[in-house]
Design a protein around this motif. Structure first.
Motif, PDB file in Angstrom:
ATOM      1  N   MET A   1      56.452 -55.650 -51.211  1.00  0.00           N
ATOM      2  CA  MET A   1      55.016 -55.467 -51.352  1.00  0.00           C
ATOM      3  C   MET A   1      54.333 -56.511 -50.506  1.00  0.00           C
ATOM      4  O   MET A   1      54.672 -57.684 -50.536  1.00  0.00           O
ATOM      5  CB  MET A   1      54.642 -55.606 -52.821  1.00  0.00           C
ATOM      6  CG  MET A   1      53.184 -55.409 -53.042  1.00  0.00           C
ATOM      7  SD  MET A   1      52.659 -55.615 -54.751  1.00  0.00           S
ATOM      8  CE  MET A   1      53.467 -54.370 -55.607  1.00  0.00           C
ATOM      9  N   SER A   2      53.363 -56.041 -49.746  1.00  0.00           N
ATOM     10  CA  SER A   2      52.672 -56.945 -48.833  1.00  0.00           C
ATOM     11  C   SER A   2      51.650 -57.780 -49.604  1.00  0.00           C
ATOM     12  O   SER A   2      51.315 -57.498 -50.753  1.00  0.00           O
ATOM     13  CB  SER A   2      51.986 -56.143 -47.720  1.00  0.00           C
ATOM     14  OG  SER A   2      50.893 -55.453 -48.287  1.00  0.00           O
ATOM     15  N   GLN A   3      51.166 -58.784 -48.930  1.00  0.00           N
ATOM     16  CA  GLN A   3      50.179 -59.685 -49.546  1.00  0.00           C
ATOM     17  C   GLN A   3      48.920 -58.922 -49.897  1.00  0.00           C
ATOM     18  O   GLN A   3      48.326 -59.127 -50.941  1.00  0.00           O
ATOM     19  CB  GLN A   3      49.868 -60.843 -48.573  1.00  0.00           C
ATOM     20  CG  GLN A   3      48.889 -61.853 -49.116  1.00  0.00           C
ATOM     21  CD  GLN A   3      49.428 -62.611 -50.315  1.00  0.00           C
ATOM     22  OE1 GLN A   3      50.619 -62.852 -50.433  1.00  0.00           O
ATOM     23  NE2 GLN A   3      48.560 -62.953 -51.221  1.00  0.00           N
ATOM     24  N   GLN A   4      48.502 -57.973 -49.051  1.00  0.00           N
ATOM     25  CA  GLN A   4      47.276 -57.211 -49.321  1.00  0.00           C
ATOM     26  C   GLN A   4      47.455 -56.323 -50.541  1.00  0.00           C
ATOM     27  O   GLN A   4      46.553 -56.201 -51.367  1.00  0.00           O
ATOM     28  CB  GLN A   4      46.936 -56.338 -48.109  1.00  0.00           C
ATOM     29  CG  GLN A   4      46.351 -57.125 -46.978  1.00  0.00           C
ATOM     30  CD  GLN A   4      45.981 -56.218 -45.814  1.00  0.00           C
ATOM     31  OE1 GLN A   4      46.569 -55.142 -45.631  1.00  0.00           O
ATOM     32  NE2 GLN A   4      45.029 -56.650 -45.030  1.00  0.00           N
ATOM     33  N   GLU A   5      48.592 -55.708 -50.657  1.00  0.00           N
ATOM     34  CA  GLU A   5      48.835 -54.854 -51.814  1.00  0.00           C
ATOM     35  C   GLU A   5      48.876 -55.691 -53.106  1.00  0.00           C
ATOM     36  O   GLU A   5      48.366 -55.305 -54.142  1.00  0.00           O
ATOM     37  CB  GLU A   5      50.157 -54.099 -51.646  1.00  0.00           C
ATOM     38  CG  GLU A   5      50.110 -53.049 -50.585  1.00  0.00           C
ATOM     39  CD  GLU A   5      51.478 -52.435 -50.320  1.00  0.00           C
ATOM     40  OE1 GLU A   5      52.501 -53.064 -50.699  1.00  0.00           O
ATOM     41  OE2 GLU A   5      51.512 -51.334 -49.770  1.00  0.00           O
ATOM     42  N   SER A   6      49.499 -56.867 -52.989  1.00  0.00           N
ATOM     43  CA  SER A   6      49.575 -57.759 -54.151  1.00  0.00           C
ATOM     44  C   SER A   6      48.175 -58.199 -54.590  1.00  0.00           C
ATOM     45  O   SER A   6      47.863 -58.226 -55.783  1.00  0.00           O
ATOM     46  CB  SER A   6      50.433 -58.975 -53.802  1.00  0.00           C
ATOM     47  OG  SER A   6      50.398 -59.901 -54.851  1.00  0.00           O
ATOM     48  N   ASP A   7      47.330 -58.509 -53.621  1.00  0.00           N
ATOM     49  CA  ASP A   7      45.943 -58.914 -53.949  1.00  0.00           C
ATOM     50  C   ASP A   7      45.186 -57.748 -54.576  1.00  0.00           C
ATOM     51  O   ASP A   7      44.410 -57.943 -55.530  1.00  0.00           O
ATOM     52  CB  ASP A   7      45.212 -59.392 -52.698  1.00  0.00           C
ATOM     53  CG  ASP A   7      45.724 -60.743 -52.208  1.00  0.00           C
ATOM     54  OD1 ASP A   7      46.422 -61.425 -53.003  1.00  0.00           O
ATOM     55  OD2 ASP A   7      45.404 -61.124 -51.070  1.00  0.00           O
ATOM     56  N   ALA A   8      45.396 -56.575 -54.082  1.00  0.00           N
ATOM     57  CA  ALA A   8      44.702 -55.403 -54.610  1.00  0.00           C
ATOM     58  C   ALA A   8      45.125 -55.133 -56.047  1.00  0.00           C
ATOM     59  O   ALA A   8      44.292 -54.807 -56.909  1.00  0.00           O
ATOM     60  CB  ALA A   8      44.986 -54.185 -53.728  1.00  0.00           C
ATOM     61  N   VAL A   9      46.418 -55.314 -56.365  1.00  0.00           N
ATOM     62  CA  VAL A   9      46.894 -55.103 -57.730  1.00  0.00           C
ATOM     63  C   VAL A   9      46.272 -56.132 -58.670  1.00  0.00           C
ATOM     64  O   VAL A   9      45.834 -55.824 -59.773  1.00  0.00           O
ATOM     65  CB  VAL A   9      48.441 -55.184 -57.775  1.00  0.00           C
ATOM     66  CG1 VAL A   9      48.947 -55.225 -59.200  1.00  0.00           C
ATOM     67  CG2 VAL A   9      49.054 -54.005 -57.029  1.00  0.00           C
ATOM     68  N   GLN A  10      46.229 -57.366 -58.205  1.00  0.00           N
ATOM     69  CA  GLN A  10      45.634 -58.419 -59.039  1.00  0.00           C
ATOM     70  C   GLN A  10      44.140 -58.169 -59.278  1.00  0.00           C
ATOM     71  O   GLN A  10      43.633 -58.387 -60.374  1.00  0.00           O
ATOM     72  CB  GLN A  10      45.834 -59.788 -58.386  1.00  0.00           C
ATOM     73  CG  GLN A  10      47.265 -60.279 -58.472  1.00  0.00           C
ATOM     74  CD  GLN A  10      47.439 -61.623 -57.790  1.00  0.00           C
ATOM     75  OE1 GLN A  10      46.502 -62.168 -57.232  1.00  0.00           O
ATOM     76  NE2 GLN A  10      48.661 -62.142 -57.845  1.00  0.00           N
ATOM     77  N   GLN A  11      43.449 -57.692 -58.258  1.00  0.00           N
ATOM     78  CA  GLN A  11      42.011 -57.416 -58.419  1.00  0.00           C
ATOM     79  C   GLN A  11      41.776 -56.270 -59.396  1.00  0.00           C
ATOM     80  O   GLN A  11      40.801 -56.267 -60.132  1.00  0.00           O
ATOM     81  CB  GLN A  11      41.394 -57.107 -57.060  1.00  0.00           C
ATOM     82  CG  GLN A  11      41.210 -58.331 -56.208  1.00  0.00           C
ATOM     83  CD  GLN A  11      40.624 -58.005 -54.836  1.00  0.00           C
ATOM     84  OE1 GLN A  11      40.434 -56.841 -54.485  1.00  0.00           O
ATOM     85  NE2 GLN A  11      40.365 -59.039 -54.064  1.00  0.00           N
ATOM     86  N   ARG A  12      42.647 -55.300 -59.428  1.00  0.00           N
ATOM     87  CA  ARG A  12      42.485 -54.191 -60.360  1.00  0.00           C
ATOM     88  C   ARG A  12      42.698 -54.638 -61.802  1.00  0.00           C
ATOM     89  O   ARG A  12      42.138 -54.083 -62.733  1.00  0.00           O
ATOM     90  CB  ARG A  12      43.467 -53.074 -60.004  1.00  0.00           C
ATOM     91  CG  ARG A  12      43.035 -52.230 -58.832  1.00  0.00           C
ATOM     92  CD  ARG A  12      43.870 -50.955 -58.724  1.00  0.00           C
ATOM     93  NE  ARG A  12      45.277 -51.218 -58.479  1.00  0.00           N
ATOM     94  CZ  ARG A  12      45.859 -51.238 -57.278  1.00  0.00           C
ATOM     95  NH1 ARG A  12      45.149 -50.991 -56.203  1.00  0.00           N
ATOM     96  NH2 ARG A  12      47.142 -51.489 -57.150  1.00  0.00           N
ATOM     97  N   ARG A  13      43.546 -55.670 -62.037  1.00  0.00           N
ATOM     98  CA  ARG A  13      43.774 -56.174 -63.379  1.00  0.00           C
ATOM     99  C   ARG A  13      42.599 -57.002 -63.901  1.00  0.00           C
ATOM    100  O   ARG A  13      42.414 -57.142 -65.085  1.00  0.00           O
ATOM    101  CB  ARG A  13      45.032 -57.045 -63.406  1.00  0.00           C
ATOM    102  CG  ARG A  13      46.303 -56.221 -63.455  1.00  0.00           C
ATOM    103  CD  ARG A  13      47.503 -57.086 -63.645  1.00  0.00           C
ATOM    104  NE  ARG A  13      47.672 -57.865 -62.421  1.00  0.00           N
ATOM    105  CZ  ARG A  13      48.481 -58.895 -62.270  1.00  0.00           C
ATOM    106  NH1 ARG A  13      49.205 -59.293 -63.271  1.00  0.00           N
ATOM    107  NH2 ARG A  13      48.597 -59.515 -61.127  1.00  0.00           N
TER     108      ARG A  13
END
Length: 196
Positions: A1-13
């Motif tokens: 998982m890329s850094q952007q995807e990881s940030d997007a998942v965290q923002q959704r939480r």
């Protein structure tokens, strides 16, 4: 998982950032405020300002004056206001400091002694009920009228088991006149012996 995807998942939480919104007063409170404001405007507009003064309070200055002092004084009230701190409400005094009034030979004896104590006060040694006290009692001759001294004297001579006779204003006036040259407190029990 890329850094952007990881940030997007965290923002959704995470919850969205709070922001201020315009929250007007509830409608019911706005209606109450409007009603009060309207009432105030109507009341002021409808109140006649030119009514004759005779329609108002019918009292005169004499009605608002303080009532005249009663010819009789309240000995219990005077005692409570001026004497109870030292001699206590029980009349037992404070051992070693202030003599008791309950059963005092000075109060149960001749009325003249009680009058003289109240008129001029006492400074020095005095023996009451077998106990010696060395202090100072203020004079009330300059503070109280003859009627007030008579009321206090009668009160203390009839409380706590004391059996002294009542003292009238004439007796106080006579005692005041006899000792008008006395400008200092009595020297303890020694000076009061001549009145016992």
């Amino acid at each position: 998982m890329s850094q952007q995807e990881s940030d997007a998942v965290q923002q959704r939480r995470e919850n969205p950032d709070p922001n201020e919104q315009v929250k007007p007063l509830p409608f019911a409170i706005m209606l109450v405020i409007a009603a009060l404001f309207t009432f105030g405007v109507v009341y002021i507009a409808e109140t006649p300002l030119n009514l004759p003064g005779t329609w108002g309070d019918q009292r005169v200055l004499a009605d608002m004056a303080a009532p005249a002092k009663s010819a009789t004084a309240d000995g219990a009230a005077l005692f409570a206001a001026n004497c109870v701190a030292c001699h206590q409400a029980t009349g037992l005094g404070v051992p070693g400091a202030f003599p008791p009034l309950a059963g005092s030979e000075y109060l149960n004896g001749k009325p003249d002694v009680t009058v003289q104590i109240l008129l001029h006060g006492i400074k020095g040694s005095i023996t009451v009920k077998g106990n010696t006290f060395n202090g100072e009692m203020p004079n009330f001759g300059t503070k109280f009228s003859d009627a007030e001294i008579a009321a206090v004297a009668t009160h203390v001579r009839s409380q706590w088991g004391n059996k002294g006779v009542a003292i009238d204003t004439a007796a106080v006036a006579k005692g005041r006149d006899l000792t008008k040259a006395q400008t200092t407190p009595w020297n303890g029990g020694q000076d009061l012996e001549k009145y016992r």
